[in-house]
Design a protein around this motif. Structure first.
Motif, PDB file in Angstrom:
ATOM      1  N   GLU A  88      18.181 -24.345  28.406  1.00 43.68           N
ATOM      2  CA  GLU A  88      17.842 -25.264  30.569  1.00 43.68           C
ATOM      3  C   GLU A  88      18.695 -26.779  30.052  1.00 43.68           C
ATOM      4  OE1 GLU A  88      13.889 -26.690  32.729  1.00 43.68           O
ATOM      5  OE2 GLU A  88      13.397 -25.152  31.625  1.00 43.68           O
ATOM      6  N   THR A  89      17.801 -27.224  29.490  1.00 43.53           N
ATOM      7  CA  THR A  89      18.559 -29.060  28.972  1.00 43.53           C
ATOM      8  C   THR A  89      20.139 -28.776  28.789  1.00 43.53           C
ATOM      9  OG1 THR A  89      17.152 -29.509  28.300  1.00 43.53           O
ATOM     10  CG2 THR A  89      19.236 -31.014  27.996  1.00 43.53           C
ATOM     11  N   LEU A  90      20.985 -27.741  28.056  1.00 38.90           N
ATOM     12  CA  LEU A  90      22.350 -27.707  28.042  1.00 38.90           C
ATOM     13  C   LEU A  90      22.850 -27.692  29.579  1.00 38.90           C
ATOM     14  CD1 LEU A  90      22.840 -25.158  24.967  1.00 38.90           C
ATOM     15  CD2 LEU A  90      22.973 -27.627  25.787  1.00 38.90           C
TER      16      LEU A  90
ATOM     17  N   ALA B 206      26.140 -28.720  34.632  1.00 40.83           N
ATOM     18  CA  ALA B 206      25.966 -28.822  35.865  1.00 40.83           C
ATOM     19  C   ALA B 206      26.913 -29.693  36.038  1.00 40.83           C
ATOM     20  CB  ALA B 206      24.839 -28.333  36.400  1.00 40.83           C
ATOM     21  N   ALA B 207      25.692 -31.199  35.216  1.00 42.00           N
ATOM     22  CA  ALA B 207      26.073 -32.409  36.297  1.00 42.00           C
ATOM     23  C   ALA B 207      27.762 -32.787  35.493  1.00 42.00           C
ATOM     24  CB  ALA B 207      24.861 -33.019  35.567  1.00 42.00           C
TER      25      ALA B 207
ATOM     26  N   GLU C  11      31.519 -25.261  32.443  1.00 41.04           N
ATOM     27  CA  GLU C  11      30.538 -24.341  31.793  1.00 41.04           C
ATOM     28  C   GLU C  11      30.018 -24.340  30.781  1.00 41.04           C
ATOM     29  OE1 GLU C  11      30.267 -20.961  33.017  1.00 41.04           O
ATOM     30  OE2 GLU C  11      31.549 -21.378  34.755  1.00 41.04           O
ATOM     31  N   ILE C  12      28.598 -23.914  29.990  1.00 40.30           N
ATOM     32  CA  ILE C  12      28.156 -24.500  29.253  1.00 40.30           C
ATOM     33  C   ILE C  12      29.062 -23.949  27.580  1.00 40.30           C
ATOM     34  CG2 ILE C  12      26.071 -24.184  27.308  1.00 40.30           C
ATOM     35  CD1 ILE C  12      24.600 -22.802  29.815  1.00 40.30           C
ATOM     36  N   TRP C  13      30.088 -23.044  27.408  1.00 38.21           N
ATOM     37  CA  TRP C  13      30.656 -23.139  26.185  1.00 38.21           C
ATOM     38  C   TRP C  13      31.450 -24.631  26.297  1.00 38.21           C
ATOM     39  CZ3 TRP C  13      35.535 -23.187  27.399  1.00 38.21           C
ATOM     40  CH2 TRP C  13      36.262 -22.295  28.484  1.00 38.21           C
ATOM     41  N   GLU C  14      31.550 -24.676  27.155  1.00 39.80           N
ATOM     42  CA  GLU C  14      32.828 -26.069  27.100  1.00 39.80           C
ATOM     43  C   GLU C  14      32.305 -26.801  26.163  1.00 39.80           C
ATOM     44  OE1 GLU C  14      35.674 -27.229  30.768  1.00 39.80           O
ATOM     45  OE2 GLU C  14      34.092 -25.374  31.369  1.00 39.80           O
TER      46      GLU C  14
ATOM     47  N   SER D  50      21.623 -35.321  35.980  1.00 40.02           N
ATOM     48  CA  SER D  50      21.354 -34.011  35.149  1.00 40.02           C
ATOM     49  C   SER D  50      20.169 -34.039  35.021  1.00 40.02           C
ATOM     50  CB  SER D  50      21.963 -33.738  33.625  1.00 40.02           C
ATOM     51  OG  SER D  50      21.049 -34.888  32.642  1.00 40.02           O
ATOM     52  N   GLY D  51      19.314 -34.816  35.822  1.00 40.14           N
ATOM     53  CA  GLY D  51      17.759 -34.840  35.701  1.00 40.14           C
ATOM     54  C   GLY D  51      17.561 -35.110  34.127  1.00 40.14           C
ATOM     55  N   LEU D  52      17.600 -35.160  33.724  1.00 41.82           N
ATOM     56  CA  LEU D  52      16.772 -35.808  31.839  1.00 41.82           C
ATOM     57  C   LEU D  52      16.717 -37.163  32.519  1.00 41.82           C
ATOM     58  CD1 LEU D  52      19.354 -33.929  30.098  1.00 41.82           C
ATOM     59  CD2 LEU D  52      17.101 -32.659  30.427  1.00 41.82           C
TER      60      LEU D  52
END
Length: 87
Positions: free
Chosen positions: A61-63, A68-69, A73-76, A41-43
């Motif tokens: 942006e973190t979400l 993506a990683a 989907e974000i909502w999931e 995730s690049g975090l």
């Protein structure tokens, strides 16, 4: 005469709790460590741990990076898992 301040409404389950629960579940499904998720995730790895322990507010942006990683989907990240106990 001033208008009294209304208390903020609260949900049964916090967004932090749902995010943490789903993040751990999805990470384990992929058989990833926190370090592997942080790399993908690049975090920073400590940030992933803080999110999983509900100790950190996250930005959109973190979400996006986490979703993506994990290829979701974000909502999931905010779904109430089956059998999830409400406090």
């Amino acid at each position: 005469m001033p208008i009294p301040k209304k208390q903020k409404p609260k949900l049964d389950t916090s967004s932090r709790e749902l995010l943490a629960t789903n993040l751990v579940r999805l990470r384990i499904e992929k058989k990833w460590t926190q370090e592997e998720l942080s790399y993908e995730s690049g975090l920073h790895r400590t940030m992933v741990g803080q999110i999983e322990r509900q100790g950190r507010n996250v930005t959109l942006e973190t979400l996006e990076s986490l979703a993506a990683a994990l290829n979701v989907e974000i909502w999931e990240l905010f779904l109430r898992p089956e059998g999830f106990k409400v406090r």
